[in-house]
Write an enzyme that holds these catalytic residues in place. Structure first.
Site, PDB file in Angstrom:
ATOM      1  NE  ARG A 172      45.690  50.904  29.053  1.00 13.59           N
ATOM      2  CZ  ARG A 172      46.093  50.642  30.308  1.00 13.59           C
ATOM      3  NH1 ARG A 172      46.151  51.605  31.206  1.00 13.59           N
ATOM      4  NH2 ARG A 172      46.447  49.426  30.651  1.00 13.59           N
ATOM      5  CG  ASP A 226      40.844  45.646  38.184  1.00 20.56           C
ATOM      6  OD1 ASP A 226      41.646  46.496  38.643  1.00 20.56           O
ATOM      7  OD2 ASP A 226      40.368  45.723  37.022  1.00 20.56           O
ATOM      8  NE  ARG A 250      50.604  44.055  31.163  1.00 18.97           N
ATOM      9  CZ  ARG A 250      49.915  45.201  31.144  1.00 18.97           C
ATOM     10  NH1 ARG A 250      49.391  45.681  32.254  1.00 18.97           N
ATOM     11  NH2 ARG A 250      49.690  45.856  30.007  1.00 18.97           N
ATOM     12  CG  HIS A 281      44.154  44.678  30.701  1.00 20.81           C
ATOM     13  ND1 HIS A 281      45.146  44.930  29.777  1.00 20.81           N
ATOM     14  CD2 HIS A 281      44.535  45.325  31.841  1.00 20.81           C
ATOM     15  CE1 HIS A 281      46.077  45.691  30.334  1.00 20.81           C
ATOM     16  NE2 HIS A 281      45.739  45.945  31.578  1.00 20.81           N
ATOM     17  CD  GLN A 306      47.517  42.930  34.533  1.00 15.96           C
ATOM     18  OE1 GLN A 306      47.899  44.053  34.259  1.00 15.96           O
ATOM     19  NE2 GLN A 306      48.162  42.150  35.393  1.00 15.96           N
TER      20      GLN A 306
HETATM   21  N1   CP Z   1      47.678  46.956  35.011  1.00 14.44           N
HETATM   22  C1   CP Z   1      47.763  47.939  34.094  1.00 14.44           C
HETATM   23  O1   CP Z   1      47.410  47.789  32.935  1.00 14.44           O
HETATM   24  O2   CP Z   1      48.322  49.097  34.564  1.00 14.44           O
HETATM   25  P1   CP Z   1      48.408  50.490  33.822  1.00 14.44           P
HETATM   26  O3   CP Z   1      47.017  51.053  33.762  1.00 14.44           O
HETATM   27  O4   CP Z   1      49.309  51.315  34.705  1.00 14.44           O
HETATM   28  O5   CP Z   1      48.986  50.310  32.462  1.00 14.44           O
HETATM   29  N1  NVA Z   2      39.776  47.569  35.214  1.00 11.94           N
HETATM   30  C1  NVA Z   2      40.796  48.588  35.262  1.00 11.94           C
HETATM   31  C2  NVA Z   2      42.134  48.020  34.917  1.00 11.94           C
HETATM   32  C3  NVA Z   2      43.261  48.997  34.943  1.00 11.94           C
HETATM   33  C4  NVA Z   2      44.571  48.391  34.567  1.00 11.94           C
HETATM   34  C5  NVA Z   2      40.425  49.723  34.320  1.00 11.94           C
HETATM   35  O1  NVA Z   2      39.960  49.449  33.214  1.00 11.94           O
HETATM   36  O2  NVA Z   2      40.578  50.886  34.711  1.00 11.94           O
END
Ligand code: CP
Ligand code: NVA
Length: 307
Positions: free
Chosen positions: A105, A227, A295, A132, A135
């Site tokens: 990440r 989101d 997930r 993502h 997700q």
């Molecule tokens: N939705 C998601 O990816 O959550 P986290 O940021 O907690 O991993």
């Molecule tokens: N769009 C958000 C998703 C978090 C899971 C971010 O990138 O922070």
């Protein structure tokens, strides 16, 4: 599983509709079976590099590896030499000598692509500024469970055209859902992603709509999705974004333009009173915790197939 072994999971765009359905079907099989009942990844180790915070991604990958008989290592970028400037390409080749897979990440999507190019083991995208994909796969599994199908449905995403919106555009257009994104001018999804989604949609006879009008986006939708307005790394823009995005809040008035049985989705973490109201997030149509649970199941399926 030979068609999957050794492949990276950087974007759903690298997989055909049949392959994505194979992953979703396998996730359902794993979900129906005993949690720790399979030893598909016995003796294998996943390294998890985090440049950003996480609750769901970290815990679901770690628990998923454990349930498949393997081990996961949490590798904070702060503590790795990568945080002190060791090149990604060196990190990739070193970690490939110890591990069987890497989940990462980070900010720049190109960093994940570079890691994957130099690693000799599968790399999984656990979120970048662009995409993502894990997700989106959990979301597709959730919709499939709730609606019994994917094809012929309409998903409406309102808010920021961010990483989650981009991956939903790709997943929907490949898997046969119509998708409408309602977002302010200047906050549209990525141009290349959009072009790719439009190409998939054209081939599949489905629709992709990007509009500044949130009501047009949600009209007749089966799935409502939003989101956060300020993603990780955009904290300083938060106040300005709250002003810009307020017409796109997912609330009961906006949701009234969708189908009466539309489900409400959010990848979490959520900011109640900003992109979504407490009422909708906690309401009977909300499936946000099923999404979070999925997930785990979908990532177990991905890992078992590619690692
Ligand atoms: N939705 C998601 O990816 O959550 P986290 O940021 O907690 O991993
Ligand atoms: N769009 C958000 C998703 C978090 C899971 C971010 O990138 O922070």
């Amino acid at each position: 599983m030979s068609g999957f072994k050794g492949r990276d999971f950087l974007t759903v765009n690298d997989f055909s509709r049949a392959e994505l359905f194979e992953i979703l079907n396998f996730a359902q099989e794993l979900k129906a079976g005993p949690a720790a009942g399979s030893r598909l990844l016995a003796g294998k180790t996943l390294g998890m590099i985090f440049q950003k915070s996480s609750t769901r991604t970290r815990v679901s990958f770690e628990v998923g590896m454990y349930q498949l008989g393997g081990t996961a290592l949490f590798l904070s970028a702060k503590d790795l030499q990568i945080g002190r400037g060791e090149p990604v390409k060196d990190t990739a080749r070193v970690l490939s000598r110890y591990l069987d897979g890497i989940m990462i990440r980070t900010f720049e999507h190109g960093e994940v692509e570079e890691l994957a190019a130099y690693a000799t083991i599968p790399v999984i995208n656990g979120l970048t500024d662009l995409l993502h994909p894990c997700q989106a796969m959990a979301d597709m599994l959730t919709i499939l469970e709730k609606k019994g199908r994917l094809q012929g449905l309409k998903l409406a995403y309102v808010g920021d055209g961010n990483n989650v919106a981009n991956s939903l555009l790709l997943a929907c257009s490949i898997l046969g859902l119509d998708i409408a994104v309602g977002c302010p001018k200047g906050y549209e999804p990525d141009g290349e992603v959009l072009a790719s989604a439009c190409a998939h949609a054209k081939a599949n006879g489905t629709e992709v709509l990007v509009t500044e009008d949130p009501v047009a986006a949600v009209a007749g939708a089966d799935v409502l999705y939003t989101d956060v307005w300020a993603s990780m790394g955009q904290e300083e823009e938060h106040a300005a974004r709250v002003r810009i995005f307020s017409p796109y809040q997912l609330n009961s008035e906006l949701a009234g333009h969708a189908k009466a049985d539309a489900i409400v989705m959010h990848c979490l973490p959520a900011h109640r009173g900003e992109e979504i109201t407490e009422e909708l997030l906690e309401g009977p149509r909300s499936v946000v915790f099923e999404q979070a649970e999925n997930r785990l199941h979908v990532q177990k399926a991905i890992m078992a197939k590619i690692m």
